[in-house]
Design a protein around this motif. Structure first.
Motif, PDB file in Angstrom:
ATOM      1  N   ASN A 139       0.741  53.441  45.414  1.00 42.33           N
ATOM      2  CA  ASN A 139       0.795  52.857  46.959  1.00 42.33           C
ATOM      3  C   ASN A 139      -0.131  53.257  47.937  1.00 42.33           C
ATOM      4  O   ASN A 139      -0.148  52.538  49.056  1.00 42.33           O
ATOM      5  CB  ASN A 139       2.159  52.579  47.463  1.00 42.33           C
ATOM      6  CG  ASN A 139       3.066  52.051  46.486  1.00 42.33           C
ATOM      7  OD1 ASN A 139       2.841  50.789  45.905  1.00 42.33           O
ATOM      8  ND2 ASN A 139       4.141  52.704  46.105  1.00 42.33           N
ATOM      9  N   LEU A 140      -0.858  54.534  47.552  1.00 42.42           N
ATOM     10  CA  LEU A 140      -1.949  54.959  48.530  1.00 42.42           C
ATOM     11  C   LEU A 140      -3.067  55.712  47.701  1.00 42.42           C
ATOM     12  O   LEU A 140      -2.554  56.479  46.850  1.00 42.42           O
ATOM     13  CB  LEU A 140      -1.082  55.858  49.418  1.00 42.42           C
ATOM     14  CG  LEU A 140      -2.017  56.707  50.272  1.00 42.42           C
ATOM     15  CD1 LEU A 140      -1.802  55.727  51.568  1.00 42.42           C
ATOM     16  CD2 LEU A 140      -1.440  57.923  50.817  1.00 42.42           C
ATOM     17  N   HIS A 185      -6.936  51.744  38.773  1.00 43.69           N
ATOM     18  CA  HIS A 185      -5.951  51.121  39.600  1.00 43.69           C
ATOM     19  C   HIS A 185      -6.848  49.990  40.396  1.00 43.69           C
ATOM     20  O   HIS A 185      -6.157  48.835  40.917  1.00 43.69           O
ATOM     21  CB  HIS A 185      -5.408  52.243  40.552  1.00 43.69           C
ATOM     22  CG  HIS A 185      -4.235  51.642  41.186  1.00 43.69           C
ATOM     23  ND1 HIS A 185      -2.904  51.386  40.610  1.00 43.69           N
ATOM     24  CD2 HIS A 185      -4.120  51.317  42.621  1.00 43.69           C
ATOM     25  CE1 HIS A 185      -1.930  50.887  41.513  1.00 43.69           C
ATOM     26  NE2 HIS A 185      -2.910  50.753  42.874  1.00 43.69           N
ATOM     27  N   LEU A 244      -5.098  46.444  41.335  1.00 43.85           N
ATOM     28  CA  LEU A 244      -5.039  45.640  42.722  1.00 43.85           C
ATOM     29  C   LEU A 244      -6.171  44.647  42.638  1.00 43.85           C
ATOM     30  O   LEU A 244      -5.806  43.452  43.377  1.00 43.85           O
ATOM     31  CB  LEU A 244      -5.661  46.614  43.792  1.00 43.85           C
ATOM     32  CG  LEU A 244      -4.590  47.786  43.967  1.00 43.85           C
ATOM     33  CD1 LEU A 244      -5.227  48.705  45.208  1.00 43.85           C
ATOM     34  CD2 LEU A 244      -3.257  47.375  44.472  1.00 43.85           C
ATOM     35  N   CYS A 297      -7.649  48.354  51.538  1.00 43.12           N
ATOM     36  CA  CYS A 297      -6.158  48.808  50.864  1.00 43.12           C
ATOM     37  C   CYS A 297      -5.969  50.171  51.693  1.00 43.12           C
ATOM     38  O   CYS A 297      -6.970  50.723  52.331  1.00 43.12           O
ATOM     39  CB  CYS A 297      -6.375  49.188  49.248  1.00 43.12           C
ATOM     40  SG  CYS A 297      -7.120  50.538  49.035  1.00 43.12           S
ATOM     41  N   ARG A 298      -4.800  50.608  51.650  1.00 46.72           N
ATOM     42  CA  ARG A 298      -4.400  51.788  52.408  1.00 46.72           C
ATOM     43  C   ARG A 298      -4.799  52.990  51.570  1.00 46.72           C
ATOM     44  O   ARG A 298      -4.808  53.157  50.054  1.00 46.72           O
ATOM     45  CB  ARG A 298      -2.641  51.758  52.367  1.00 46.72           C
ATOM     46  CG  ARG A 298      -2.186  50.916  53.306  1.00 46.72           C
ATOM     47  CD  ARG A 298      -2.717  50.928  54.723  1.00 46.72           C
ATOM     48  NE  ARG A 298      -2.281  52.114  55.576  1.00 46.72           N
ATOM     49  CZ  ARG A 298      -2.704  52.353  56.519  1.00 46.72           C
ATOM     50  NH1 ARG A 298      -3.537  51.808  57.209  1.00 46.72           N
ATOM     51  NH2 ARG A 298      -2.092  53.537  57.172  1.00 46.72           N
ATOM     52  N   SER A 358       8.474  62.083  47.022  1.00 40.84           N
ATOM     53  CA  SER A 358       8.546  60.705  47.521  1.00 40.84           C
ATOM     54  C   SER A 358       9.727  60.609  48.586  1.00 40.84           C
ATOM     55  O   SER A 358       9.580  59.798  49.548  1.00 40.84           O
ATOM     56  CB  SER A 358       8.905  59.589  46.494  1.00 40.84           C
ATOM     57  OG  SER A 358      10.160  59.748  45.749  1.00 40.84           O
ATOM     58  N   GLU A 400       1.690  59.496  46.348  1.00 42.08           N
ATOM     59  CA  GLU A 400       1.078  58.400  46.254  1.00 42.08           C
ATOM     60  C   GLU A 400       2.249  57.075  46.311  1.00 42.08           C
ATOM     61  O   GLU A 400       2.054  56.303  46.586  1.00 42.08           O
ATOM     62  CB  GLU A 400       0.529  58.181  44.926  1.00 42.08           C
ATOM     63  CG  GLU A 400      -1.013  59.002  44.670  1.00 42.08           C
ATOM     64  CD  GLU A 400      -1.535  59.038  43.285  1.00 42.08           C
ATOM     65  OE1 GLU A 400      -2.664  59.384  43.491  1.00 42.08           O
ATOM     66  OE2 GLU A 400      -0.972  58.487  42.564  1.00 42.08           O
ATOM     67  N   GLN A 401       3.460  57.369  45.705  1.00 43.58           N
ATOM     68  CA  GLN A 401       4.334  56.508  45.645  1.00 43.58           C
ATOM     69  C   GLN A 401       4.920  56.107  46.958  1.00 43.58           C
ATOM     70  O   GLN A 401       5.214  54.856  47.184  1.00 43.58           O
ATOM     71  CB  GLN A 401       5.640  57.028  44.797  1.00 43.58           C
ATOM     72  CG  GLN A 401       6.824  56.207  44.573  1.00 43.58           C
ATOM     73  CD  GLN A 401       6.608  54.724  44.014  1.00 43.58           C
ATOM     74  OE1 GLN A 401       6.079  54.552  42.998  1.00 43.58           O
ATOM     75  NE2 GLN A 401       7.393  53.983  44.762  1.00 43.58           N
ATOM     76  N   ARG A 454       3.347  56.693  49.989  1.00 42.75           N
ATOM     77  CA  ARG A 454       2.561  56.773  51.154  1.00 42.75           C
ATOM     78  C   ARG A 454       2.656  57.915  51.862  1.00 42.75           C
ATOM     79  O   ARG A 454       3.032  57.516  53.012  1.00 42.75           O
ATOM     80  CB  ARG A 454       2.673  55.235  51.621  1.00 42.75           C
ATOM     81  CG  ARG A 454       2.179  53.959  51.029  1.00 42.75           C
ATOM     82  CD  ARG A 454       2.036  52.792  51.825  1.00 42.75           C
ATOM     83  NE  ARG A 454       1.338  51.652  51.304  1.00 42.75           N
ATOM     84  CZ  ARG A 454       1.040  50.570  51.763  1.00 42.75           C
ATOM     85  NH1 ARG A 454       1.451  50.133  52.871  1.00 42.75           N
ATOM     86  NH2 ARG A 454       0.452  49.681  50.996  1.00 42.75           N
TER      87      ARG A 454
END
Length: 238
Positions: A2-3, A26, A31, A39-40, A98, A136-137, A139
Motif C-alpha cells: 500500500n506504499l 507492482h 496498480l 500513488c503513495r 503493521s 508497506e502494508q 503505509r
C-alpha cells in the motif's frame, strides 16, 4: 503493498527515484499505472508523499517523489516476546510492524526450542525484510527497533528495566489473574511468552521488574493470534 517504500540507494537526483524490480512489477502489473499516474510513497525512516511515474522504459520505472506528510504516530506499546517458531516469526514481525509497534525484544524462554536461535530466519537482513513488508502494508515508513536477547536472565536483570522505561508493564499469562485492561493511552510494555506460557521462574523474574500478570481468557492461543488480539484490546489504534 500500500506504499512504495523508497530506499536511499534508489535516489537518483533531485526528486527522481528509480524503483526496484519488485516495485516495478507492482506498479506495472498490480496498480496498472502509466507515465503521469500517481500513488503513495515514502522514504524509509522519513516522510511520506506522492510519487508520480515519470518514465517506463525496458521494465525500468523512474518516479518523482514529493514529501507531504509524516507517518502515523507509533503505537505506545513495546513488545517483549518469547522467540516463536521460525515460520511463525515471519508473520508475527509483519503483523507487529503493521500495527505500529516500534520497540521489540525477542527473548529466550525455557520453553523456546534451542534450535530456534540457530535458524537462518534470525539473520538481520531477513528480519528487516519482514518489517519492511509490515511498513508497506500499513503505509508507514519508520522501522521498529528490534533486539535479540538469547539469554533470558541477563537481559531481564541488567537491561529490561531501562528498556521498558516508564509506563505500565503487563504480563500475558494464563491463570486466575485480573483481565487485561483495555483502551489504554499511556505507554505499555507487553510481555508475551511461548505457547506453553512462561515458567514460574520466568514469571517471578518479570514480576520483580514490575510486570503484573493478566489473563486474556481461558483459551490457549497461538502467539500469532494472541498478539493482534491483545494489542487491539489494550491500545487505542489510530
Amino acid at each position: 503493498m500500500n506504499l512504495l517504500l523508497l530506499h536511499p540507494h534508489q535516489h537518483l537526483h533531485g526528486d527522481l527515484w528509480r524503483l526496484d524490480d519488485r516495485q516495478c512489477c507492482h506498479v506495472r502489473d498490480i496498480l496498472g499505472l502509466a507515465a503521469g499516474d500517481a500513488c503513495r510513497a515514502g522514504i524509509i525512516n522519513g516522510k511520506m508523499g506522492k510519487a508520480r511515474v515519470e518514465t517506463i522504459e525496458n521494465s525500468k520505472i523512474e518516479i518523482s517523489f514529493k514529501e507531504d506528510s509524516h507517518p502515523e504516530a507509533p503505537l505506545a506499546l513495546s513488545l517483549l516476546l518469547a522467540l516463536p517458531r521460525p515460520k511463525m516469526l515471519k508473520r508475527i514481525l509483519i503483523d507487529a510492524t503493521s500495527l505500529g509497534i516500534k520497540r521489540i525484544v525477542l527473548i529466550n524462554s525455557w520453553k523456546v526450542d534451542k534450535s530456534y536461535w540457530q535458524t537462518p530466519n534470525l539473520k538481520a537482513d531477513l528480519l528487516r525484510e519482514k518489517m519492511l513488508l509490515g511498513l508497506e502494508q500499513a503505509r508507514d515508513t519508520t522501522l521498529p527497533d528490534l533486539i535479540l536477547a538469547p539469554r533470558f536472565k541477563p537481559f531481564v536483570e541488567d537491561d529490561l528495566d531501562t528498556w521498558a522505561g516508564a509506563g505500565r508493564r503487563l504480563l500475558a499469562h494464563p491463570g486466575d489473574y485480573p483481565a487485561m485492561p483495555c483502551d489504554l493511552s499511556e505507554p505499555v510494555t507487553l510481555a508475551i511468552g511461548p505457547e506453553g506460557g512462561w515458567t514460574d521462574y520466568e514469571v517471578g523474574m518479570l514480576q520483580r521488574q514490575g510486570f503484573v500478570c493478566h489473563s486474556f481468557g481461558s483459551r490457549i492461543l497461538r502467539v500469532e493470534t494472541a498478539l493482534p488480539a491483545l494489542v487491539g484490546r489494550l491500545m487505542r489504534l489510530s
